[in-house]
Design a protein around this motif. Structure first.
Motif, PDB file in Angstrom:
ATOM      1  N   ASP A  70      29.686  30.801  23.630  1.00 32.87           N
ATOM      2  CA  ASP A  70      30.419  31.047  25.717  1.00 32.87           C
ATOM      3  C   ASP A  70      30.674  32.190  25.244  1.00 32.87           C
ATOM      4  O   ASP A  70      31.203  33.241  24.390  1.00 32.87           O
ATOM      5  N   ILE A  71      29.027  33.012  25.704  1.00 34.60           N
ATOM      6  CA  ILE A  71      29.487  34.671  25.584  1.00 34.60           C
ATOM      7  C   ILE A  71      30.455  35.470  26.820  1.00 34.60           C
ATOM      8  O   ILE A  71      30.841  35.671  26.733  1.00 34.60           O
ATOM      9  N   ASP A  72      30.440  34.378  27.504  1.00 34.62           N
ATOM     10  CA  ASP A  72      31.417  34.410  29.247  1.00 34.62           C
ATOM     11  C   ASP A  72      33.257  34.465  28.147  1.00 34.62           C
ATOM     12  O   ASP A  72      33.706  35.849  28.736  1.00 34.62           O
ATOM     13  N   GLY A  73      32.948  33.682  27.929  1.00 37.89           N
ATOM     14  CA  GLY A  73      34.258  33.166  26.979  1.00 37.89           C
ATOM     15  C   GLY A  73      35.070  34.203  25.938  1.00 37.89           C
ATOM     16  O   GLY A  73      35.678  34.784  25.529  1.00 37.89           O
ATOM     17  N   ILE A  74      34.192  34.656  25.213  1.00 35.91           N
ATOM     18  CA  ILE A  74      34.146  36.287  24.403  1.00 35.91           C
ATOM     19  C   ILE A  74      33.811  37.343  24.617  1.00 35.91           C
ATOM     20  O   ILE A  74      35.259  37.641  24.417  1.00 35.91           O
ATOM     21  N   GLY A  75      33.853  37.052  25.942  1.00 35.39           N
ATOM     22  CA  GLY A  75      33.697  38.611  27.096  1.00 35.39           C
ATOM     23  C   GLY A  75      35.228  39.079  26.937  1.00 35.39           C
ATOM     24  O   GLY A  75      36.100  39.863  27.559  1.00 35.39           O
ATOM     25  N   ARG A  76      35.244  37.771  27.959  1.00 37.06           N
ATOM     26  CA  ARG A  76      37.016  37.400  28.456  1.00 37.06           C
ATOM     27  C   ARG A  76      37.725  37.562  27.106  1.00 37.06           C
ATOM     28  O   ARG A  76      38.935  39.169  27.218  1.00 37.06           O
ATOM     29  N   TYR A  77      37.755  36.979  25.720  1.00 37.11           N
ATOM     30  CA  TYR A  77      38.180  37.556  24.940  1.00 37.11           C
ATOM     31  C   TYR A  77      39.089  39.244  24.276  1.00 37.11           C
ATOM     32  O   TYR A  77      39.502  39.762  24.461  1.00 37.11           O
ATOM     33  N   CYS A  78      37.409  39.566  24.669  1.00 39.59           N
ATOM     34  CA  CYS A  78      37.280  40.995  23.848  1.00 39.59           C
ATOM     35  C   CYS A  78      37.680  42.107  24.479  1.00 39.59           C
ATOM     36  O   CYS A  78      37.888  43.168  24.501  1.00 39.59           O
ATOM     37  N   LEU A  79      37.789  41.793  26.150  1.00 34.66           N
ATOM     38  CA  LEU A  79      38.736  42.882  26.691  1.00 34.66           C
ATOM     39  C   LEU A  79      39.973  42.364  26.668  1.00 34.66           C
ATOM     40  O   LEU A  79      40.484  43.469  27.273  1.00 34.66           O
ATOM     41  N   ARG A  81      44.002  41.705  27.028  1.00 36.11           N
ATOM     42  CA  ARG A  81      44.788  41.477  28.345  1.00 36.11           C
ATOM     43  C   ARG A  81      44.283  42.963  29.812  1.00 36.11           C
ATOM     44  O   ARG A  81      44.878  42.984  30.714  1.00 36.11           O
ATOM     45  N   TYR A  82      43.537  43.832  29.664  1.00 36.93           N
ATOM     46  CA  TYR A  82      42.540  44.446  30.884  1.00 36.93           C
ATOM     47  C   TYR A  82      42.447  43.647  31.955  1.00 36.93           C
ATOM     48  O   TYR A  82      41.673  44.060  32.584  1.00 36.93           O
ATOM     49  N   TRP A  83      41.722  41.881  30.924  1.00 34.11           N
ATOM     50  CA  TRP A  83      40.255  41.349  32.058  1.00 34.11           C
ATOM     51  C   TRP A  83      41.869  40.991  33.490  1.00 34.11           C
ATOM     52  O   TRP A  83      41.069  41.046  33.886  1.00 34.11           O
ATOM     53  N   LYS A  84      42.691  40.878  32.680  1.00 33.75           N
ATOM     54  CA  LYS A  84      43.147  40.890  33.860  1.00 33.75           C
ATOM     55  C   LYS A  84      43.748  42.048  35.295  1.00 33.75           C
ATOM     56  O   LYS A  84      44.304  41.325  36.107  1.00 33.75           O
ATOM     57  N   VAL A  85      43.961  43.171  34.488  1.00 29.53           N
ATOM     58  CA  VAL A  85      44.154  44.832  35.382  1.00 29.53           C
ATOM     59  C   VAL A  85      42.483  44.201  35.890  1.00 29.53           C
ATOM     60  O   VAL A  85      42.982  44.946  36.932  1.00 29.53           O
ATOM     61  N   ALA A  86      42.042  44.328  35.383  1.00 28.75           N
ATOM     62  CA  ALA A  86      40.279  44.394  36.041  1.00 28.75           C
ATOM     63  C   ALA A  86      40.193  43.622  37.725  1.00 28.75           C
ATOM     64  O   ALA A  86      40.844  42.315  37.549  1.00 28.75           O
ATOM     65  N   THR A  87      39.576  43.983  38.653  1.00 27.96           N
ATOM     66  CA  THR A  87      39.115  43.984  39.670  1.00 27.96           C
ATOM     67  C   THR A  87      37.904  42.601  39.585  1.00 27.96           C
ATOM     68  O   THR A  87      37.680  42.552  38.663  1.00 27.96           O
ATOM     69  N   PRO A  88      37.933  41.639  39.980  1.00 26.85           N
ATOM     70  CA  PRO A  88      36.915  40.376  40.294  1.00 26.85           C
ATOM     71  C   PRO A  88      35.668  41.780  40.211  1.00 26.85           C
ATOM     72  O   PRO A  88      34.507  41.026  39.154  1.00 26.85           O
ATOM     73  N   ALA A  89      35.326  42.558  40.930  1.00 27.67           N
ATOM     74  CA  ALA A  89      34.216  42.818  40.417  1.00 27.67           C
ATOM     75  C   ALA A  89      34.209  44.185  39.438  1.00 27.67           C
ATOM     76  O   ALA A  89      32.999  43.819  39.115  1.00 27.67           O
ATOM     77  N   GLN A  90      35.365  44.317  38.863  1.00 28.63           N
ATOM     78  CA  GLN A  90      35.069  44.989  37.526  1.00 28.63           C
ATOM     79  C   GLN A  90      35.203  43.997  36.223  1.00 28.63           C
ATOM     80  O   GLN A  90      34.239  43.853  35.663  1.00 28.63           O
ATOM     81  N   ALA A 179      42.805  52.550  26.132  1.00 28.62           N
ATOM     82  CA  ALA A 179      43.905  52.660  26.182  1.00 28.62           C
ATOM     83  C   ALA A 179      43.465  54.621  26.525  1.00 28.62           C
ATOM     84  O   ALA A 179      43.951  55.385  26.552  1.00 28.62           O
ATOM     85  N   ARG A 180      42.766  54.783  25.494  1.00 28.64           N
ATOM     86  CA  ARG A 180      42.499  56.786  24.996  1.00 28.64           C
ATOM     87  C   ARG A 180      41.726  56.712  26.490  1.00 28.64           C
ATOM     88  O   ARG A 180      41.580  57.794  26.538  1.00 28.64           O
ATOM     89  N   ASN A 181      41.254  55.831  27.225  1.00 35.82           N
ATOM     90  CA  ASN A 181      40.944  56.429  28.587  1.00 35.82           C
ATOM     91  C   ASN A 181      41.584  55.938  29.937  1.00 35.82           C
ATOM     92  O   ASN A 181      41.252  55.395  30.845  1.00 35.82           O
ATOM     93  N   GLY A 182      43.182  56.061  29.828  1.00 35.10           N
ATOM     94  CA  GLY A 182      44.134  56.320  30.544  1.00 35.10           C
ATOM     95  C   GLY A 182      44.549  54.483  31.354  1.00 35.10           C
ATOM     96  O   GLY A 182      44.822  54.320  32.299  1.00 35.10           O
ATOM     97  N   GLY A 183      44.156  53.418  30.331  1.00 33.08           N
ATOM     98  CA  GLY A 183      43.918  52.272  30.904  1.00 33.08           C
ATOM     99  C   GLY A 183      43.020  51.528  31.811  1.00 33.08           C
ATOM    100  O   GLY A 183      43.061  50.673  32.836  1.00 33.08           O
ATOM    101  N   ASN A 184      41.956  52.940  32.301  1.00 34.93           N
ATOM    102  CA  ASN A 184      41.088  52.514  33.173  1.00 34.93           C
ATOM    103  C   ASN A 184      39.835  51.247  32.774  1.00 34.93           C
ATOM    104  O   ASN A 184      38.668  51.996  31.873  1.00 34.93           O
ATOM    105  N   VAL A 185      39.631  50.325  33.316  1.00 29.67           N
ATOM    106  CA  VAL A 185      38.597  49.354  32.668  1.00 29.67           C
ATOM    107  C   VAL A 185      37.102  50.085  33.167  1.00 29.67           C
ATOM    108  O   VAL A 185      36.016  50.049  31.944  1.00 29.67           O
ATOM    109  N   ASP A 186      37.058  51.004  33.987  1.00 37.03           N
ATOM    110  CA  ASP A 186      35.333  51.712  34.742  1.00 37.03           C
ATOM    111  C   ASP A 186      35.384  52.366  33.125  1.00 37.03           C
ATOM    112  O   ASP A 186      34.035  52.230  33.464  1.00 37.03           O
TER     113      ASP A 186
END
Length: 206
Positions: A70-79, A81-90, A179-186
């Protein structure tokens, strides 16, 4: 920032050991999970032990990983709390990159293994998921024991080995980097792009 070791993940794809006190699954549920792991493991071992070239092994293993992990599921887990912060495009871009990085991490070490086999132990519960014990047998090396975690959709969602959860370790790494990069998912997305570019360059130079 580093992604999980391909060696550790590939080992985890064969060998898992139960950690902690877990309740035994009902016989029919355990059998279904056991059969899934047995089939998946047999296919992986057949590819790893095959005499074909490394490039062909990678071609064969990629669809197998994509089908059973489940690569998508693992990916969401690895992100985290920032998953909810990220935009749909991100989110979409990140998951696409995560697929590439994960598959690279696994396939890079395929050439390091030959003559492997595995045995499966108990199937137990780990939260809402199933946990499968197994032991990987490698020529002239001690047996490796780990644990893999399978969700209700019969997809591998984690590997636990050497006392650590790979997806939890990766989430801590990603969260710390963001976190070290200002909470920026980009910032993480850019780092993954660089990692993939570096991997591609290294592969072309081999």
């Amino acid at each position: 920032m580093t992604f999980l070791s391909g060696r550790r993940f590939l080992l985890g794809a064969f060998a898992m050991v139960c950690a902690g006190s877990l309740s035994i699954l009902p016989a029919h549920a355990a059998q279904n999970t056991r059969q899934f792991i047995q089939d998946f493991g047999n296919k992986l071992v057949a590819i790893v032990n095959s005499p074909v070239s490394l490039s062909e092994k990678k071609e064969r293993v990629m669809p197998l990983i994509q089908e059973n992990v489940d690569i998508d599921g693992i990916g969401r887990y690895c992100l985290g709390r920032y998953w909810k912060v990220a935009t749909p495009a991100q989110q979409k871009e990140y998951l696409g990159l995560f697929h590439q990085v994960l598959v690279n991490a696994i396939t890079d070490k395929l050439g390091d293994y030959r003559g492997v086999s595995f045995t499966i132990g108990n199937v137990t519960k780990s939260g809402e998921d199933d946990a499968v014990e197994a032991t990987l047998l490698r020529p002239q090396q001690p047996p490796a024991t780990m644990q893999w975690i399978v969700n209700g959709s019969s997809k591998v969602v984690d590997v636990i080995g050497e006392g650590a959860s790979l997806r939890l370790t990766q989430r801590q790494d990603y969260s710390s980097y963001i976190a070290r990069n200002g909470g920026n998912v980009d910032a993480l997305i850019s780092a993954l792009k660089r990692q993939i570019a570096h991997h591609t360059t290294a592969a072309t130079q081999q």
